[in-house]
Design an enzyme around this catalytic site. Structure first.
Site, short mmCIF file in Angstrom:
data_model
loop_
_atom_site.label_atom_id
_atom_site.label_comp_id
_atom_site.label_asym_id
_atom_site.label_seq_id
_atom_site.Cartn_x
_atom_site.Cartn_y
_atom_site.Cartn_z
N HIS A 209 111.62 68.41 51.40
CA HIS A 209 113.02 68.85 51.36
C HIS A 209 113.29 69.77 50.18
CE1 HIS A 209 114.19 65.34 54.03
NE2 HIS A 209 114.55 66.44 54.65
N ARG A 311 99.01 86.96 64.79
CA ARG A 311 97.63 86.51 64.53
C ARG A 311 97.35 85.31 65.43
NH1 ARG A 311 99.01 87.89 58.77
NH2 ARG A 311 97.32 89.19 57.96
N ARG A 347 97.47 90.28 68.66
CA ARG A 347 96.09 90.60 68.31
C ARG A 347 95.17 89.56 68.93
NH1 ARG A 347 94.20 90.75 62.12
NH2 ARG A 347 94.34 88.50 62.32
N GLU A 438 90.23 98.53 60.27
CA GLU A 438 89.94 97.73 59.08
C GLU A 438 88.47 97.81 58.70
OE1 GLU A 438 91.32 93.73 59.87
OE2 GLU A 438 90.34 93.64 61.82
N ASN A 461 94.07 94.73 54.35
CA ASN A 461 93.38 93.64 53.63
C ASN A 461 91.87 93.79 53.80
OD1 ASN A 461 96.01 92.77 53.47
ND2 ASN A 461 95.81 91.24 55.08
N ASP A 462 91.44 93.92 55.04
CA ASP A 462 90.01 94.06 55.27
C ASP A 462 89.52 95.46 54.95
OD1 ASP A 462 88.90 91.55 56.03
OD2 ASP A 462 90.17 91.63 57.80
N ARG A 472 87.67 89.74 49.65
CA ARG A 472 89.12 89.59 49.49
C ARG A 472 89.50 88.20 49.01
NH1 ARG A 472 91.33 89.97 55.74
NH2 ARG A 472 93.08 88.67 55.12
N CYS A 516 99.59 96.88 58.99
CA CYS A 516 99.99 95.47 59.09
C CYS A 516 99.34 94.61 58.03
CB CYS A 516 99.71 94.91 60.48
SG CYS A 516 97.96 94.87 60.89
#
Ligand code: PEP
Ligand code: MG
Length: 585
Positions: A209, A311, A347, A438, A461-462, A472, A516
């Site tokens: 909470h 994803r 994806r 990527e 990212n990749d 990464r 993305c």
């Protein structure tokens, strides 16, 4: 955030609500949850578990003690109800739920049972509560997180039985940072966001909470900060609700400047409601990254213009066997249905490396980031992607006109053959095919990939980890794993320019290029990406208002100038510093 002069300790926890808070630590004082040892209370004086040492009580005594519990619990429940009526939103819900807990018949019955064994009402209340705590602990998960609620209600009932004021958070005479072992819902529900700059708890899970209410009130929050008791009440602290760090006694000037700047950003983000556009009115396709139906529906309630990355592998991480086409179709339809008429990019499974999926049968590999991951699952079983595409097509049919020809993209594409093959499999099913950029091989030879797909989505990212040859997941290599790296920015530029040139140069086909990866969630880098010609940005929903609010303050012309500055820099730091300075001016 790095501070120049820091004199105290740094403690780490899990950052759950981002933002910086600088102020003095104010510890919540807890009522002693041990029996006071009043007549008939069988608890040991040292507070260890109570035992039924008293002689068996007569019926009148039992009834009297039982009634004392019912009255005290009733008073606590009524107070919580009154506070629930005065509160709104999540706070009201939490207070009302705890009022119900105080009236719980099972709890009252368990207390009655302890009383008949010879315990006084206080000891009986504690013993009955601990029985439930043990049970909740055994069940685990969300049930275990409710232990705090139960202990809080118990402490209130005990205080009432003792004629003491209700326990709770200290009265703040000036804004400060609330410190606690774990915050009880009834504490958090009464929080004054103007006085409580941040919340730090030694315990607490992601769905506690504390986190829900802190997020609702926009208060930076860190939970699970073990060792927190080393910081005493009254110590100045700088709390980073994003990274989860708590710095004791930081440099006062730097900390208060950083917190003030951060507060300004958060206020702007909170006030930004979309739709995304630049200061010159240029519309921006600002989309959300999600991992399931609930996330998609949440995103749809906010300012996201659609979904740029769903994803799918994340929805199946704990699944031991492959979900059937029907189960998949149901999930995909929920996500597609969250944004009728808007862009939703699903994806296909990006299993492998940091996201292993048991049912794909992927081998253990020495170097999984360079192994069988993403579309390479085809090497093991083409049926996995085929069945997934069938399910996405079926989901599209269920959603109907709201999502004609759903957009689908494949991760980890490296060769033209893979792109051609994926494009054909999508088109056979009436889907709109795209690929992620990527793997550097795609960015370098992107002109050869364009004819086979209808859109590109750059996974920074990749792309960054492969361009810079830096894992990464490695915190030690974070400086290399930075999408502001010149080589990464140049590759992105190349992809966008090539796609635009191909459209202009006679093919007539416009293949939009989105981003993305996390890069899009950095507001300054988002400006650079738009300046480079990227047509959509997809970010985590929590980051979306920060990006949207920042973009609303700059024009496309400025974004182009920022892109030029970034491309001209020799290092990631220089690129970032140049753009931040230019945006400030
Ligand atoms: C990326 O690599 O940038 C990306 C968006 O994919 P993921 O983070 O899921 O690997
Ligand atoms: Mg990726």
């Amino acid at each position: 955030m790095a501070l120049d002069a820091q004199t105290g300790a740094t403690i780490r926890g899990n950052g759950r609500v981002p933002g910086l808070a600088y102020g003095v630590a104010r510890w919540v004082q807890r009522a002693e949850l041990v029996s006071s040892g009043t007549p008939r209370d069988g608890a040991a004086a040292d507070g260890t578990a109570p035992t039924a040492t008293a002689a068996a009580p007569d019926a009148e005594q039992v009834e009297r003690e039982r009634q004392r519990f019912v009255d005290a619990a009733g008073t606590v429940s009524a107070r919580l109800d009154a506070r629930a009526t005065a509160a709104t939103g999540v706070s009201a819900e939490v207070l009302a739920a705890n009022a119900v807990l105080a009236r719980d018949r099972g709890w009252a019955k368990a207390v009655g049972k302890e009383v008949t064994k010879g315990l006084g009402v206080e000891a009986a209340t504690l013993a009955a509560t601990e029985t439930f705590v043990e049970m909740f602990t055994r069940v685990g998960g969300r049930q275990a997180e409710r232990i705090t609620d139960l202990r809080d209600v118990c402490a209130r009932v005990i205080a009432e039985l003792r004629g003491l004021p209700e326990p709770g958070i200290p009265a703040f005479d000036q804004p400060g940072v609330l410190f606690a072992d774990d915050l009880a819902p009834a504490d958090t529900a009464g929080l004054d966001a103007a006085m409580v700059l941040g919340i730090v708890c030694e315990f607490g899970g992601p769905t506690s909470h504390t986190v829900i209410i802190a997020r609702d009130l926009g208060i930076p929050c860190v939970v699970g900060a073990s060792g927190l008791t080393a910081i005493e009440d009254g110590t100045p602290v700088l709390v980073d609700g994003g990274s989860g760090t708590i710095q004791a006694e930081p440099d006062a000037q730097a900390a208060s400047a950083a917190a003030a700047a951060d507060r300004e950003l958060r206020d702007k983000a909170a006030a930004w409601t979309g739709p995304a556009a630049l200061a010159d009115g240029h519309r921006v396709d600002l989309l959300a990254n999600v991992k399931d139906g609930e996330g998609a529906e949440d995103a749809a309630r906010g300012p996201a213009g659609g979904i740029g990355l769903f994803r799918t592998e994340m929805a199946f991480l704990s699944q031991p066997s492959e979900p059937g086409v029907e189960e998949q179709a149901e999930l995909y339809a929920r996500v597609l249905g969250a944004f009728p008429g808007a862009k939703v990019v699903t994806r296909t499974l990006d299993a492998g490396s940091d996201k292993p999926l048991a049912f794909t049968g992927m081998p253990d590999e020495e170097n999984p980031a360079l192994g069988v991951r993403g579309i390479r699952v085809d090497l093991l079983d083409r049926g996995l992607v085929d069945r997934q595409l069938d399910a996405i097509a079926e989901a599209g049919r269920r959603v109907g006109a709201a999502q004609e020809s759903p957009w689908v993209m494949a991760p980890m594409i490296a060769t033209v053959d893979e792109a051609r093959d994926f494009g054909e499999r999508c088109r056979e099913r009436g889907l709109t095919p795209g690929i992620m950029v990527e793997v550097p091989a795609v960015a370098v030879a992107v002109d050869r990939f364009l004819p086979h797909v209808d859109f590109l989505s750059i996974g920074t990212n990749d792309l960054t980890q492969y361009v810079m040859a830096a894992d990464r997941m490695s915190s030690g290599l974070a400086a290399l794993n930075d999408p502001w790296q010149p080589a990464v920015l140049r590759l992105i530029h190349r992809v966008v320019e090539t796609a635009a040139a191909s459209a202009a140069g006679g093919t007539g086909r416009i293949v939009p290029v989105g981003v993305c990866g996390e890069a899009a969630a950095d507001p300054h880098l988002a400006m650079v990406l738009l300046g480079l010609g990227v047509s959509s940005l997809s970010v985590a929903p929590a980051a979306l208002p920060f990006v949207g609010a920042a973009l609303a303050e700059v024009t496309l012309e400025q974004c182009c100038a920022f892109a030029a500055l970034a491309l001209d820099a020799d290092t990631a730091d220089a690129a970032r510093a140049a753009v931040i300075a230019a945006a400030r001016d």
